[in-house]
Design an enzyme around this catalytic site. Structure first.
Site, PDB file in Angstrom:
ATOM      1  N   GLU A  15     -41.228  19.538  -3.002  1.00  0.00           N
ATOM      2  CA  GLU A  15     -39.886  20.114  -2.966  1.00  0.00           C
ATOM      3  C   GLU A  15     -38.892  19.168  -2.315  1.00  0.00           C
ATOM      4  O   GLU A  15     -37.744  19.043  -2.767  1.00  0.00           O
ATOM      5  CB  GLU A  15     -39.911  21.455  -2.225  1.00  0.00           C
ATOM      6  CG  GLU A  15     -40.599  22.574  -2.975  1.00  0.00           C
ATOM      7  CD  GLU A  15     -39.895  22.925  -4.277  1.00  0.00           C
ATOM      8  OE1 GLU A  15     -38.654  22.913  -4.315  1.00  0.00           O
ATOM      9  OE2 GLU A  15     -40.602  23.191  -5.263  1.00  0.00           O
ATOM     10  N   CYS A  53     -31.837  24.840 -20.045  1.00  0.00           N
ATOM     11  CA  CYS A  53     -30.438  25.034 -19.634  1.00  0.00           C
ATOM     12  C   CYS A  53     -29.956  23.786 -18.904  1.00  0.00           C
ATOM     13  O   CYS A  53     -29.559  23.818 -17.738  1.00  0.00           O
ATOM     14  CB  CYS A  53     -30.328  26.267 -18.744  1.00  0.00           C
ATOM     15  SG  CYS A  53     -28.627  26.834 -18.481  1.00  0.00           S
ATOM     16  N   CYS A 113     -29.832  26.559 -26.277  1.00  0.00           N
ATOM     17  CA  CYS A 113     -29.738  28.020 -26.223  1.00  0.00           C
ATOM     18  C   CYS A 113     -30.688  28.696 -27.215  1.00  0.00           C
ATOM     19  O   CYS A 113     -31.142  29.816 -26.975  1.00  0.00           O
ATOM     20  CB  CYS A 113     -28.302  28.460 -26.490  1.00  0.00           C
ATOM     21  SG  CYS A 113     -27.120  27.864 -25.250  1.00  0.00           S
ATOM     22  N   CYS A 166     -33.837  29.467 -25.415  1.00  0.00           N
ATOM     23  CA  CYS A 166     -33.717  30.051 -24.078  1.00  0.00           C
ATOM     24  C   CYS A 166     -34.073  31.539 -24.101  1.00  0.00           C
ATOM     25  O   CYS A 166     -33.509  32.303 -24.891  1.00  0.00           O
ATOM     26  CB  CYS A 166     -32.296  29.876 -23.555  1.00  0.00           C
ATOM     27  SG  CYS A 166     -32.057  30.589 -21.912  1.00  0.00           S
ATOM     28  N   CYS A 174     -26.884  36.011 -21.974  1.00  0.00           N
ATOM     29  CA  CYS A 174     -26.194  34.954 -21.230  1.00  0.00           C
ATOM     30  C   CYS A 174     -24.701  34.992 -21.543  1.00  0.00           C
ATOM     31  O   CYS A 174     -24.279  34.815 -22.702  1.00  0.00           O
ATOM     32  CB  CYS A 174     -26.777  33.596 -21.590  1.00  0.00           C
ATOM     33  SG  CYS A 174     -25.910  32.210 -20.824  1.00  0.00           S
TER      34      CYS A 174
END
Length: 346
Positions: free
Chosen positions: A28, A187, A194, A197, A203
């Site tokens: 991370e 995205c 899209c 997605c 959205c």
């Protein structure tokens, strides 16, 4: 989101499929402002050098910075080392099990703490890294710069509300990874896909045809150009290096002696026993987030024995062992290019 991640998300990254908080935390931190493909070799090398958080804590800072060199944003490496030492000294080498406790450690912000808690312990904690900000800004048509405090707060509110509404048995690892994967692979900042997605039907950016407008671009200022002069002082197969202060540019790394003016460089150069005339090398630019740095190197071969370095933060580094010093990427490239095809001077 969790179901989509299990079906279509990323599954081959080396920090996945583990509940070890050390490995999760390391990935991370490295992934902050750095793409996964770049991180993978650094992550694997770090684990080989520092298999546990105590190994990392016990290592000299120089060794940590040397392993980090090239990833940039070196404060991350210094905070990584400090955090490891805090875990060793205050937690018996074990990571706390909640996002709230994790966020109290050096260099761990709320989103990173939540990611560690979700992946390692299954805690229902929302994240808001750069990819997730973009997803939520488009899905809810949130106006404003996502990095601005007011906009970020709205996005945090949406992230918490979504998690509050999720089923009790939610797979937090898949849910959290799914948000990251969606932003990284579908995205994306430009040309979002899209059609693939899973959030497309609801959205707001897609419905309003505003995928290219949201999230609002960050206000960018013109990058100022700064200058510095670097001295490449060579003697007996060695080159003079200085360690930068922890605070500031390239903190804690070894670099060539650096000066703010040509006059300061000349004064330092003239104090050394030159064996031949100094040679000005081609200047080059290195781009940082907020400015460009134009570096003007000057090469000087010394006569006689190398003067003793004055202090622990100066050293005559053997040309054959430059890899042992953690250096900023532009300095490492400069020296590698200079000596790659040339035998070290004797």
């Amino acid at each position: 989101m969790a179901a989509w991640q299990r079906r279509a998300g990323r599954h081959g990254l080396p920090w996945q499929h583990t509940r070890d908080p050390y490995r999760i935390w390391l990935s991370e931190i490295m992934l902050q402002q750095t793409q996964a493909a770049t991180v993978v070799p650094y992550y694997e090398r770090f684990l080989a050098l520092f298999p546990t958080v105590v190994d990392l804590a016990d290592a000299p800072q120089d060794a940590v910075l040397r392993a980090w060199a090239g990833l940039g944003y070196y404060a991350r490496a210094r905070n990584l080392h400090r955090c490891a030492q805090a875990l060793r000294d205050g937690h018996g080498g074990r990571f706390p099990a909640t996002a709230a406790e994790l966020a109290r450690l050096p260099g761990i912000g709320p989103s990173t703490a939540a990611a560690i808690a979700a992946f390692a312990y299954g805690e229902r904690a929302p994240i808001l890294d750069g990819n997730v900000r973009r997803v939520l800004a488009r899905y809810f048509a949130v106006e404003g710069d996502p990095a601005a405090a007011r906009t970020a707060q709205r996005l945090w509110d949406h992230a918490r509300a979504l998690l509050d509404a999720a089923p009790a048995g939610l797979d937090m690892a898949a849910y959290t990874q799914g948000q990251m994967d969606l932003g990284a692979t579908i995205c994306t900042r430009t040309r979002p896909d899209c059609a693939r997605c899973p959030l497309a039907p609801d959205c707001q950016a897609r419905i309003q045809g505003r995928q290219d407008e949201l999230p609002a671009p960050r206000t960018r200022r013109a990058q100022p150009l700064r200058h510095c002069w670097m001295l490449i002082a060579e003697c007996e197969g060695r080159v003079l290096l200085e360690r930068r202060p922890d605070a500031g540019l390239w903190g804690g790394l070894w670099t060539l002696p650096q000066f703010e003016s040509a006059e300061a460089l000349a004064a330092a150069r003239d104090a050394l026993p030159a064996g031949e005339a100094p040679q000005a090398l081609a200047a080059f630019d290195h781009v940082f987030t907020h400015f460009r740095l134009r570096i003007q190197p000057c090469r000087l071969r010394l006569a006689g024995a190398a003067p003793a370095p004055d202090g622990a933060d100066r050293a005559w580094a053997p040309l054959a062992q430059l890899d042992a010093y953690g250096m900023p990427a532009p300095v490492a490239r400069l020296l590698a290019g200079l000596y790659a095809d040339t035998p070290p001077p004797r």
